[in-house]
Design a protein around this motif. Sequence first.
Motif, PDB file in Angstrom:
ATOM      1  N   GLN A 221      -7.758  33.375  -7.621  1.00 41.44           N
ATOM      2  CA  GLN A 221      -9.022  33.591  -8.323  1.00 41.44           C
ATOM      3  C   GLN A 221      -9.072  32.565  -9.444  1.00 41.44           C
ATOM      4  O   GLN A 221      -8.200  32.548 -10.317  1.00 41.44           O
ATOM      5  N   TYR A 222     -10.066  31.676  -9.377  1.00 41.03           N
ATOM      6  CA  TYR A 222     -10.090  30.518 -10.279  1.00 41.03           C
ATOM      7  C   TYR A 222      -9.980  30.916 -11.744  1.00 41.03           C
ATOM      8  O   TYR A 222      -9.223  30.327 -12.506  1.00 41.03           O
ATOM      9  N   SER A 223     -10.734  31.944 -12.123  1.00 39.40           N
ATOM     10  CA  SER A 223     -10.807  32.299 -13.541  1.00 39.40           C
ATOM     11  C   SER A 223      -9.724  33.287 -13.965  1.00 39.40           C
ATOM     12  O   SER A 223      -9.686  33.714 -15.108  1.00 39.40           O
ATOM     13  N   HIS A 224      -8.855  33.658 -13.022  1.00 33.22           N
ATOM     14  CA  HIS A 224      -7.857  34.673 -13.355  1.00 33.22           C
ATOM     15  C   HIS A 224      -6.919  34.173 -14.456  1.00 33.22           C
ATOM     16  O   HIS A 224      -6.470  33.034 -14.434  1.00 33.22           O
ATOM     17  N   VAL A 225      -6.636  35.058 -15.395  1.00 31.77           N
ATOM     18  CA  VAL A 225      -5.832  34.665 -16.547  1.00 31.77           C
ATOM     19  C   VAL A 225      -4.421  34.239 -16.113  1.00 31.77           C
ATOM     20  O   VAL A 225      -3.792  33.407 -16.755  1.00 31.77           O
ATOM     21  N   ASP A 226      -3.952  34.782 -15.014  1.00 26.12           N
ATOM     22  CA  ASP A 226      -2.610  34.450 -14.554  1.00 26.12           C
ATOM     23  C   ASP A 226      -2.567  33.316 -13.537  1.00 26.12           C
ATOM     24  O   ASP A 226      -1.508  33.014 -12.987  1.00 26.12           O
ATOM     25  N   ARG A 227      -3.728  32.695 -13.258  1.00 28.98           N
ATOM     26  CA  ARG A 227      -3.677  31.552 -12.336  1.00 28.98           C
ATOM     27  C   ARG A 227      -3.026  30.374 -13.049  1.00 28.98           C
ATOM     28  O   ARG A 227      -3.434  29.990 -14.137  1.00 28.98           O
ATOM     29  N   GLN A 228      -2.044  29.791 -12.392  1.00 28.46           N
ATOM     30  CA  GLN A 228      -1.373  28.652 -13.004  1.00 28.46           C
ATOM     31  C   GLN A 228      -2.315  27.452 -12.985  1.00 28.46           C
ATOM     32  O   GLN A 228      -3.119  27.308 -12.062  1.00 28.46           O
TER      33      GLN A 228
END
Lengths: 184, 127
Positions: free
Chosen positions: A103-110
């Motif tokens: 998920q592009y906007s996910h806070v945990d996306r590296q």
Amino acid sequence: MEDLSLHILDIVENSVTAGATFVSITVCEDKGHDLLSIEITDNGKGMSRGILQKATDPFFTQKTTRRVGLGLSLLQQAAKRANGKFSIESKKGKGTTVKASFQYSHVDRQPLGDIAETIETLVIGNPSVDFRYEHRENGLLSVFDTEAIGEQLAGAPISSPKGIRIIREILKKTKMNLTGTDSR
Amino acid sequence: MPKIKPEDLAKIKERTRRTLILREGSGRAKVTVHMGTCGIAAGARKIMNTLLRIIEEREIDDIILTTSGCAGLCSHEPMATVEVKGTAPVKYVDLTEKKIEEIFDQHVQKGIIVKEYALGVGSERTE
């Protein structure tokens, strides 16, 4: 792994170990659908169904130098953490495709990290393998393909000053989102 | 069988040549950066990038730079192996960008092994 470009480097090293002569890497940044996806396809020796089932088990590896195999499980975990998906398809004797989405906007996306450094390392470290890198971002496509650089090298080894310069220049020129606009 | 076009020949030639240069080891020395999961996570790409920068900046054209997989000493990554033609390969462990630059200057360029960064040089006890 600190960022996605390092995951990509790691997964493609698997392809090289599997005897691939061609590896295609696609990164797609689709902010409209809030999605970042990575797809790596190789023509390596592939995996049997039995091995495929164990491939993401961190305690499974085909290496003899150590007893753990973290590469694929780390990427799987990174995708899961960012509300994404992960899959591997493989056919023995044909090759393997690894897909991961986030998920592009996910806070945990590296963050994507330095893709140019990853491509450089792969191309120069594995001179007998052909690579194609595609970057799609909101409908725009940029491509880096080693098939095209042979002529420009004109006899110079790929890890020579000339080879390195050519590769770096092409990577710079292919105005792709190489360093990632998403750096945080 | 489909006809081979001149472009195809050029492609085949190029592919073979690229493979041959590496296999023949036409360089004066070979530097291998270990690029396994452990190495990558520990910063092997930075080591590779530093070497690329040195080779490009200083116009060094007799060195082969390549990558390999995990050597089984994951806790000592990043690692690199330096092999000067005609001498035994030396594995360097726990590398940083500064260390690899020093190793390049000393070992690759002058043939002097940097003992304090090497794995197991002189570690055996003979007493």
